[in-house]
Design an enzyme around this catalytic site. Structure first.
Site, PDB file in Angstrom:
ATOM      1  N   MET A   1       0.585  -0.771   0.026  1.00 25.13           N
ATOM      2  CA  MET A   1      -0.492   0.366  -0.189  1.00 25.13           C
ATOM      3  C   MET A   1       0.792   1.120  -0.437  1.00 25.13           C
ATOM      4  O   MET A   1       2.309   1.656  -0.114  1.00 25.13           O
ATOM      5  CB  MET A   1      -1.207  -0.160   0.945  1.00 25.13           C
ATOM      6  CG  MET A   1      -1.924  -0.532   1.729  1.00 25.13           C
ATOM      7  SD  MET A   1      -3.209  -0.771  -0.342  1.00 25.13           S
ATOM      8  CE  MET A   1      -4.371   0.774  -0.222  1.00 25.13           C
ATOM      9  N   PRO A   2       0.180   2.114   0.310  1.00 22.45           N
ATOM     10  CA  PRO A   2       1.081   3.838  -0.197  1.00 22.45           C
ATOM     11  C   PRO A   2       2.320   4.118   0.844  1.00 22.45           C
ATOM     12  O   PRO A   2       1.261   4.595   1.949  1.00 22.45           O
ATOM     13  CB  PRO A   2       0.071   4.856  -1.024  1.00 22.45           C
ATOM     14  CG  PRO A   2      -1.229   3.872  -0.991  1.00 22.45           C
ATOM     15  CD  PRO A   2      -0.865   2.539  -0.546  1.00 22.45           C
TER      16      PRO A   2
END
Length: 68
Positions: A1-2
């Site tokens: 994920m970011p």
């Protein structure tokens, strides 16, 4: 994920940052999938004299009168 890097002028409260982190995390999960635990939000408080746009420091922009 970011991992999201958020640069903003100093002066925001912890509550404002908390609310923004929550909203950004929810948006990432909604759009990208995954879990909230996989989203990191990093805040970088910038002084106005450390940021320039158009060749002018933001600390100087506050001193310049706006055109009429």
């Amino acid at each position: 994920m970011p991992t999201l890097r958020v640069e903003l002028f100093e002066g925001r409260t912890a509550e404002q940052k908390r609310a923004l982190a929550k909203e950004l995390t929810e948006a990432c999960v909604r759009v990208l999938g995954g879990s909230a635990d996989g989203v990191d939000v990093l805040f970088f408080d910038m002084r106005r004299e450390d940021w320039a746009s158009g060749g002018v420091l933001w600390s100087d922009k506050a001193k310049t009168p706006s055109p009429s």
